[in-house]
Design a protein around this motif. Structure first.
Motif, mmCIF file in Angstrom:
data_model
loop_
_atom_site.group_PDB
_atom_site.id
_atom_site.type_symbol
_atom_site.label_atom_id
_atom_site.label_comp_id
_atom_site.label_asym_id
_atom_site.label_seq_id
_atom_site.Cartn_x
_atom_site.Cartn_y
_atom_site.Cartn_z
ATOM 1 N N VAL A 129 4.086 -11.426 -7.657
ATOM 2 C CA VAL A 129 3.337 -10.161 -7.675
ATOM 3 C C VAL A 129 1.848 -10.430 -7.514
ATOM 4 C CG1 VAL A 129 2.729 -8.161 -9.101
ATOM 5 C CG2 VAL A 129 5.091 -8.982 -9.041
ATOM 6 N N PHE A 141 1.455 -3.345 1.973
ATOM 7 C CA PHE A 141 2.767 -3.183 1.353
ATOM 8 C C PHE A 141 3.890 -3.691 2.245
ATOM 9 C CE2 PHE A 141 6.647 -0.877 0.305
ATOM 10 C CZ PHE A 141 6.760 -1.212 -1.028
ATOM 11 N N GLU A 145 6.270 -6.194 0.484
ATOM 12 C CA GLU A 145 7.487 -5.567 -0.044
ATOM 13 C C GLU A 145 8.606 -6.556 -0.389
ATOM 14 O OE1 GLU A 145 10.506 -1.850 0.879
ATOM 15 O OE2 GLU A 145 9.180 -2.567 2.464
ATOM 16 N N TYR A 150 7.751 -8.136 -3.676
ATOM 17 C CA TYR A 150 7.903 -7.195 -4.787
ATOM 18 C C TYR A 150 9.387 -7.014 -5.149
ATOM 19 C CZ TYR A 150 3.004 -5.738 -4.515
ATOM 20 O OH TYR A 150 1.644 -5.707 -4.541
ATOM 21 N N TYR A 179 3.183 -4.729 -12.272
ATOM 22 C CA TYR A 179 4.037 -4.717 -11.074
ATOM 23 C C TYR A 179 3.980 -3.353 -10.397
ATOM 24 C CZ TYR A 179 8.251 -4.233 -8.286
ATOM 25 O OH TYR A 179 9.113 -3.973 -7.264
ATOM 26 N N SER A 217 2.278 -2.491 -6.791
ATOM 27 C CA SER A 217 3.137 -2.032 -5.699
ATOM 28 C C SER A 217 2.842 -0.577 -5.343
ATOM 29 C CB SER A 217 4.611 -2.220 -6.038
ATOM 30 O OG SER A 217 4.983 -1.461 -7.155
#
Length: 122
Positions: A58, A66, A70, A73, A103, A107
């Motif tokens: 993370v 993103f 991704e 994550y 987190y 995200s």
């Protein structure tokens, strides 16, 4: 009197034999207890290592878009979920809720910035 002298060493020998027998029985039991404790601690350390690895994922992708971040994550979330579901009594699982806030913050920021960038292009 001769019989009494022979009886005393015989009793001492019996007592010593019984005590040695108890010591020999107690040693393996003590070893099992110590081994179990060491094994439990090794497991806890391994699980804490998994938690740290997810945290590093993370942290590593926090400044990336993103779309790029991704998969990292998802991998971190899978690790957090595994710790919580499969090892709920571990020290690592107890720390997962504290890790979820950063987190989701990171995200969500990445998702929000992607959505904002997409909207501004339209």
């Amino acid at each position: 009197m001769k019989e009494r002298r022979e009886a005393v060493p015989h009793r001492v020998a019996q007592t010593v034999a019984v005590l040695l027998g108890l010591v020999l029985l107690a040693a393996p039991v003590g070893g099992v207890v110590l081994y179990g404790g060491a094994r439990e601690e090794a497991t806890q350390q391994m699980l804490l290592g998994r938690l740290d690895q997810a945290d590093r994922l993370v942290q590593t992708v926090k400044d990336q878009p993103f779309a790029t971040a991704e998969p990292y994550y998802r991998k971190a979330l899978t690790a957090y979920r595994d710790l919580s579901n499969h090892h709920p009594d571990s020290r690592a699982a107890q720390r997962v809720p504290d890790r979820l806030h950063p987190y989701y913050t990171r995200s969500a920021l990445r998702t929000t910035s992607r959505t904002t960038a997409t909207r501004s292009r339209r």
